[in-house]
Design a protein around this motif. Sequence first.
Motif, mmCIF file in Angstrom:
data_model
loop_
_atom_site.group_PDB
_atom_site.id
_atom_site.type_symbol
_atom_site.label_atom_id
_atom_site.label_comp_id
_atom_site.label_asym_id
_atom_site.label_seq_id
_atom_site.Cartn_x
_atom_site.Cartn_y
_atom_site.Cartn_z
ATOM 1 N N GLU A 107 -1.148 -3.411 -7.523
ATOM 2 C CA GLU A 107 -2.549 -3.709 -7.209
ATOM 3 C C GLU A 107 -2.852 -5.202 -7.380
ATOM 4 O OE1 GLU A 107 -4.582 -1.000 -9.753
ATOM 5 O OE2 GLU A 107 -4.561 0.637 -8.274
ATOM 6 N N LYS A 166 1.790 0.643 -10.820
ATOM 7 C CA LYS A 166 0.574 0.642 -10.004
ATOM 8 C C LYS A 166 -0.256 -0.613 -10.264
ATOM 9 C CE LYS A 166 -0.292 5.539 -9.086
ATOM 10 N NZ LYS A 166 -1.201 6.681 -9.296
ATOM 11 N N ARG A 205 0.828 -1.208 0.000
ATOM 12 C CA ARG A 205 0.000 0.000 0.000
ATOM 13 C C ARG A 205 0.860 1.254 0.000
ATOM 14 N NH1 ARG A 205 -4.742 2.092 -1.403
ATOM 15 N NH2 ARG A 205 -3.267 3.577 -2.254
ATOM 16 N N GLU A 206 1.935 1.241 0.771
ATOM 17 C CA GLU A 206 2.855 2.372 0.813
ATOM 18 C C GLU A 206 3.553 2.552 -0.532
ATOM 19 O OE1 GLU A 206 5.498 1.555 4.026
ATOM 20 O OE2 GLU A 206 3.992 1.885 5.586
ATOM 21 N N SER A 207 3.952 1.433 -1.150
ATOM 22 C CA SER A 207 4.612 1.505 -2.456
ATOM 23 C C SER A 207 3.667 2.061 -3.509
ATOM 24 C CB SER A 207 5.102 0.114 -2.886
ATOM 25 O OG SER A 207 6.048 -0.379 -1.971
ATOM 26 N N LEU A 208 2.400 1.697 -3.425
ATOM 27 C CA LEU A 208 1.406 2.186 -4.388
ATOM 28 C C LEU A 208 1.261 3.697 -4.300
ATOM 29 C CD1 LEU A 208 -0.770 1.346 -6.489
ATOM 30 C CD2 LEU A 208 -2.385 1.223 -4.597
ATOM 31 N N ASP A 209 1.295 4.229 -3.081
ATOM 32 C CA ASP A 209 1.155 5.671 -2.891
ATOM 33 C C ASP A 209 2.362 6.454 -3.402
ATOM 34 O OD1 ASP A 209 -1.304 5.289 -1.746
ATOM 35 O OD2 ASP A 209 -0.544 5.299 0.319
ATOM 36 N N LYS A 210 3.512 5.794 -3.486
ATOM 37 C CA LYS A 210 4.750 6.504 -3.830
ATOM 38 C C LYS A 210 5.048 6.535 -5.332
ATOM 39 C CE LYS A 210 7.008 5.472 0.580
ATOM 40 N NZ LYS A 210 8.070 4.689 1.259
ATOM 41 N N THR A 211 4.371 5.688 -6.115
ATOM 42 C CA THR A 211 4.701 5.604 -7.537
ATOM 43 C C THR A 211 3.706 6.370 -8.398
ATOM 44 O OG1 THR A 211 5.163 4.104 -9.374
ATOM 45 C CG2 THR A 211 3.401 3.467 -7.879
ATOM 46 N N ASP A 212 4.216 6.928 -9.512
ATOM 47 C CA ASP A 212 3.362 7.623 -10.484
ATOM 48 C C ASP A 212 3.186 6.795 -11.750
ATOM 49 O OD1 ASP A 212 3.038 9.896 -8.863
ATOM 50 O OD2 ASP A 212 4.966 10.706 -9.525
ATOM 51 N N GLU A 238 1.777 4.084 -14.073
ATOM 52 C CA GLU A 238 0.558 3.289 -14.158
ATOM 53 C C GLU A 238 0.873 1.803 -14.265
ATOM 54 O OE1 GLU A 238 -2.609 4.117 -13.798
ATOM 55 O OE2 GLU A 238 -1.901 6.145 -13.318
#
Length: 201
Positions: A123, A119, A107-114, A116
């Motif tokens: 996910e 992501k 979840r933290e890694s998902l918030d840090k990447t731009d 797609e």
Amino acid sequence: MSTIESDGAIDENEANLCQSMPDKSQKSGPWTKHDKEARRNEVYRLHFDYDFSARRISDLMKVNRNTVNRDLRFWYSEILDSSRILEPELIVEVNLERLKIQYARLRESLDKTDSEEIKNKIERLMLDVVSKINYTVQRRAESHVRIKNMVVEDINKWMEENRKDTRYMTLFDKFKLSSNARKKIEKIMEDDAKKGDPDFN
């Protein structure tokens, strides 16, 4: 509690894992409250996040092995208490704890990447972890039911062997019967409840 013991030397990367820990290797006397909390948190991280054994953690942190074992007993107890299950199976609870840690990290890694693409990959991994959590919870529930049924069977066997009139049923029993039969059973149970237990009155 048993942990898998790893042999071999500690490499430089592993040694760097514990740089934030207060160095107690050259000190004597009791741990301060702050240092004890930091030590326990580090033991938790190395054991549940990295799956290190008590021996490995002791070597990495330069902390007495008995101290590490006490910290692990503390965390295992915390996990079991927070699970709120009557007879939890330890390995299931530990696996759940590790899956939750993995999900939080994703979840933290998902918030840090731009990206797609990244992501989407994260996910998918998160969905896989959630599926594993759900499967583990289901197995835990099945195990709980199995243990309950075994206990009731043992009690009823003892009651029969000792010529007691009382028998026990669990809430997990399921029978297919007509509505009239169900009403009769409910009436019998209601009458029995009014009389009390003949074996313990």
